[in-house]
Design a protein around this motif. Structure first.
Motif, PDB file in Angstrom:
ATOM      1  N   ALA A 243       0.868  -1.190  -0.023  1.00 42.67           N
ATOM      2  CA  ALA A 243      -0.200  -0.201  -0.064  1.00 42.67           C
ATOM      3  C   ALA A 243       0.818   1.150   0.066  1.00 42.67           C
ATOM      4  CB  ALA A 243      -0.872  -0.021   1.237  1.00 42.67           C
ATOM      5  N   PHE A 244       1.808   1.288   0.741  1.00 43.32           N
ATOM      6  CA  PHE A 244       2.927   2.377   0.661  1.00 43.32           C
ATOM      7  C   PHE A 244       3.485   2.548  -0.387  1.00 43.32           C
ATOM      8  CE2 PHE A 244       2.666   2.913   5.721  1.00 43.32           C
ATOM      9  CZ  PHE A 244       2.385   4.173   5.563  1.00 43.32           C
ATOM     10  N   ALA A 245       3.934   1.524  -1.139  1.00 37.32           N
ATOM     11  CA  ALA A 245       4.475   1.536  -2.285  1.00 37.32           C
ATOM     12  C   ALA A 245       3.713   2.039  -3.447  1.00 37.32           C
ATOM     13  CB  ALA A 245       5.267   0.053  -2.807  1.00 37.32           C
ATOM     14  N   GLU A 246       2.617   1.594  -3.459  1.00 36.18           N
ATOM     15  CA  GLU A 246       1.479   2.103  -4.372  1.00 36.18           C
ATOM     16  C   GLU A 246       1.001   3.592  -4.064  1.00 36.18           C
ATOM     17  OE1 GLU A 246      -3.009   0.988  -6.349  1.00 36.18           O
ATOM     18  OE2 GLU A 246      -1.778  -0.670  -5.212  1.00 36.18           O
ATOM     19  N   LEU A 247       0.893   3.827  -2.828  1.00 34.46           N
ATOM     20  CA  LEU A 247       0.811   5.405  -2.671  1.00 34.46           C
ATOM     21  C   LEU A 247       1.672   6.335  -2.977  1.00 34.46           C
ATOM     22  CD1 LEU A 247      -1.482   7.153  -1.340  1.00 34.46           C
ATOM     23  CD2 LEU A 247      -0.256   6.561   1.049  1.00 34.46           C
ATOM     24  N   GLY A 248       2.830   5.654  -2.802  1.00 31.30           N
ATOM     25  CA  GLY A 248       4.004   6.748  -2.882  1.00 31.30           C
ATOM     26  C   GLY A 248       4.062   6.947  -4.511  1.00 31.30           C
ATOM     27  N   ALA A 249       4.027   5.872  -5.312  1.00 26.68           N
ATOM     28  CA  ALA A 249       4.011   5.920  -6.812  1.00 26.68           C
ATOM     29  C   ALA A 249       2.827   6.965  -7.251  1.00 26.68           C
ATOM     30  CB  ALA A 249       3.796   4.866  -7.472  1.00 26.68           C
TER      31      ALA A 249
ATOM     32  N   ARG B 261       1.136  12.542  -8.842  1.00 31.11           N
ATOM     33  CA  ARG B 261       0.482  13.699  -8.706  1.00 31.11           C
ATOM     34  C   ARG B 261       1.385  15.012  -8.578  1.00 31.11           C
ATOM     35  NH1 ARG B 261      -3.446  11.749  -3.752  1.00 31.11           N
ATOM     36  NH2 ARG B 261      -5.036  10.449  -4.771  1.00 31.11           N
ATOM     37  N   GLU B 262       2.505  14.743  -7.969  1.00 27.53           N
ATOM     38  CA  GLU B 262       3.458  16.000  -7.782  1.00 27.53           C
ATOM     39  C   GLU B 262       3.905  16.346  -9.165  1.00 27.53           C
ATOM     40  OE1 GLU B 262       5.689  18.817  -6.035  1.00 27.53           O
ATOM     41  OE2 GLU B 262       3.974  17.652  -5.455  1.00 27.53           O
ATOM     42  N   ALA B 263       4.360  15.148  -9.976  1.00 27.85           N
ATOM     43  CA  ALA B 263       4.830  15.441 -11.141  1.00 27.85           C
ATOM     44  C   ALA B 263       3.928  16.405 -12.137  1.00 27.85           C
ATOM     45  CB  ALA B 263       5.182  14.162 -11.930  1.00 27.85           C
ATOM     46  N   LEU B 264       2.378  15.912 -12.145  1.00 28.86           N
ATOM     47  CA  LEU B 264       1.257  16.778 -12.778  1.00 28.86           C
ATOM     48  C   LEU B 264       1.356  18.156 -12.184  1.00 28.86           C
ATOM     49  CD1 LEU B 264      -1.836  15.316 -14.101  1.00 28.86           C
ATOM     50  CD2 LEU B 264      -1.853  17.435 -12.624  1.00 28.86           C
ATOM     51  N   ARG B 265       1.501  18.402 -10.917  1.00 30.27           N
ATOM     52  CA  ARG B 265       1.292  19.677 -10.315  1.00 30.27           C
ATOM     53  C   ARG B 265       2.359  20.374 -10.922  1.00 30.27           C
ATOM     54  NH1 ARG B 265       3.609  22.734  -6.583  1.00 30.27           N
ATOM     55  NH2 ARG B 265       4.964  21.081  -5.894  1.00 30.27           N
ATOM     56  N   ARG B 266       3.558  20.057 -10.875  1.00 28.03           N
ATOM     57  CA  ARG B 266       4.799  20.750 -11.395  1.00 28.03           C
ATOM     58  C   ARG B 266       4.584  20.981 -13.137  1.00 28.03           C
ATOM     59  NH1 ARG B 266       9.709  17.685  -8.372  1.00 28.03           N
ATOM     60  NH2 ARG B 266       9.279  18.233  -6.224  1.00 28.03           N
ATOM     61  N   ALA B 267       4.193  20.249 -13.572  1.00 29.36           N
ATOM     62  CA  ALA B 267       4.125  20.331 -14.984  1.00 29.36           C
ATOM     63  C   ALA B 267       2.808  21.514 -15.271  1.00 29.36           C
ATOM     64  CB  ALA B 267       3.506  19.258 -15.778  1.00 29.36           C
ATOM     65  N   PHE B 268       1.993  21.273 -14.435  1.00 22.74           N
ATOM     66  CA  PHE B 268       0.638  22.331 -14.601  1.00 22.74           C
ATOM     67  C   PHE B 268       1.363  23.947 -14.165  1.00 22.74           C
ATOM     68  CE2 PHE B 268      -2.548  24.984 -12.624  1.00 22.74           C
ATOM     69  CZ  PHE B 268      -3.342  24.951 -13.675  1.00 22.74           C
ATOM     70  N   GLU B 269       1.922  23.715 -13.285  1.00 23.62           N
ATOM     71  CA  GLU B 269       2.382  25.213 -12.783  1.00 23.62           C
ATOM     72  C   GLU B 269       3.438  25.727 -13.927  1.00 23.62           C
ATOM     73  OE1 GLU B 269       3.767  24.598  -8.702  1.00 23.62           O
ATOM     74  OE2 GLU B 269       1.536  24.564  -7.965  1.00 23.62           O
ATOM     75  N   ALA B 270       4.124  24.890 -14.246  1.00 21.53           N
ATOM     76  CA  ALA B 270       5.210  25.341 -15.294  1.00 21.53           C
ATOM     77  C   ALA B 270       4.644  25.655 -16.618  1.00 21.53           C
ATOM     78  CB  ALA B 270       6.364  24.294 -15.570  1.00 21.53           C
TER      79      ALA B 270
END
Length: 239
Positions: A183-189, A194-203
């Motif tokens: 569960a932690f591994a899947e949640l981390g991935a 999500r974080e990658a999408l956020r950074r791409a969106f803000e950029a």
């Protein structure tokens, strides 16, 4: 020398599993179709609690506040015997319906069904595991994916770091610990995406609708993903 086994007596034949199975099947065949099964006897104290507090012990169960045992004794000193009440509350707390209520993450409630405090993360976690064990025992389907998804929800809802969560829920059950690691591994991935999408969106400097169209995504899904990423900026370590 060869050991000889005496032939079974009539009584022994009668008690064999095969013979008992045949007798059971015969009784079932003789029973009228649609006949109700014998009603399970309800604990009288639980019946009385239902009459007094239908919102807490009725058709819908809610997690009980800590210390409810003492509250009941104080409010009904002549109604319940201490040991009888303890037994009844134990039956209630071990029921699958009650465990499902705890596993849902709902708040603990007082006897008037007023929410008073959150359920501790470890209590939610162990309730999820117990409900899973009971369902898995009755199902031929592998329910681990469902368990993993429920644990991911519980981890996120707890607001705890991986280290703190593991500290309060770890047990000697290797299977449960393995699913928790998954569960932690899947949640981390998932959080990393999500974080990658956020950074791409803000950029990108684009609106949600423009960004979604550019990547062929659903705008509503992009909005939900961005909200989730901003709510939990730190991604759990999947290692």
């Amino acid at each position: 020398m060869t050991d000889t086994v005496p032939a079974p007596t009539a009584a022994e034949k009668e008690g064999t599993p095969a013979r008992r199975k045949k007798k059971t099947q015969a009784r079932q065949a003789q029973a009228p179709k649609g006949a109700p099964s014998p009603a399970r006897k309800v604990n009288p104290v639980l019946e009385r609690l239902f009459e007094l507090y239908p919102k807490m012990f009725g058709a819908r169960f809610l997690p009980l506040k800590l210390g409810v045992f003492e509250d009941l004794l104080a409010q009904h000193p002549d109604e319940f015997k201490r040991e009888d009440l303890k037994v009844a509350l134990g039956l209630h707390a071990r029921s699958t319906r009650y465990l499902e209520a705890v596993a849902s993450g709902k708040q603990r409630h007082d006897l008037n069904a007023v929410p008073v405090e959150p359920v501790a993360p470890e209590h939610v976690h162990h309730a999820i595991l117990e409900v899973f064990r009971r369902r898995q025992a009755r199902s031929a389907e592998d329910l681990r994916p469902q368990l993993r998804a429920r644990l991911m929800e519980a981890i996120e809802a707890s607001g705890l770091s991986r280290e703190d969560y593991m500290l309060v829920v770890r047990s000697n059950d290797e299977t449960a610990n393995a699913v928790l690691d998954e569960a932690f591994a899947e949640l981390g991935a998932r959080n990393a995406k999500r974080e990658a999408l956020r950074r791409a969106f803000e950029a990108s400097g684009r609106s949600v609708a423009e960004f979604a169209e550019m990547y062929g995504m659903d705008p509503a899904e992009v909005k939900r993903t961005l909200a989730a990423a901003r709510a939990r900026p730190e991604t759990p370590d999947p290692a």
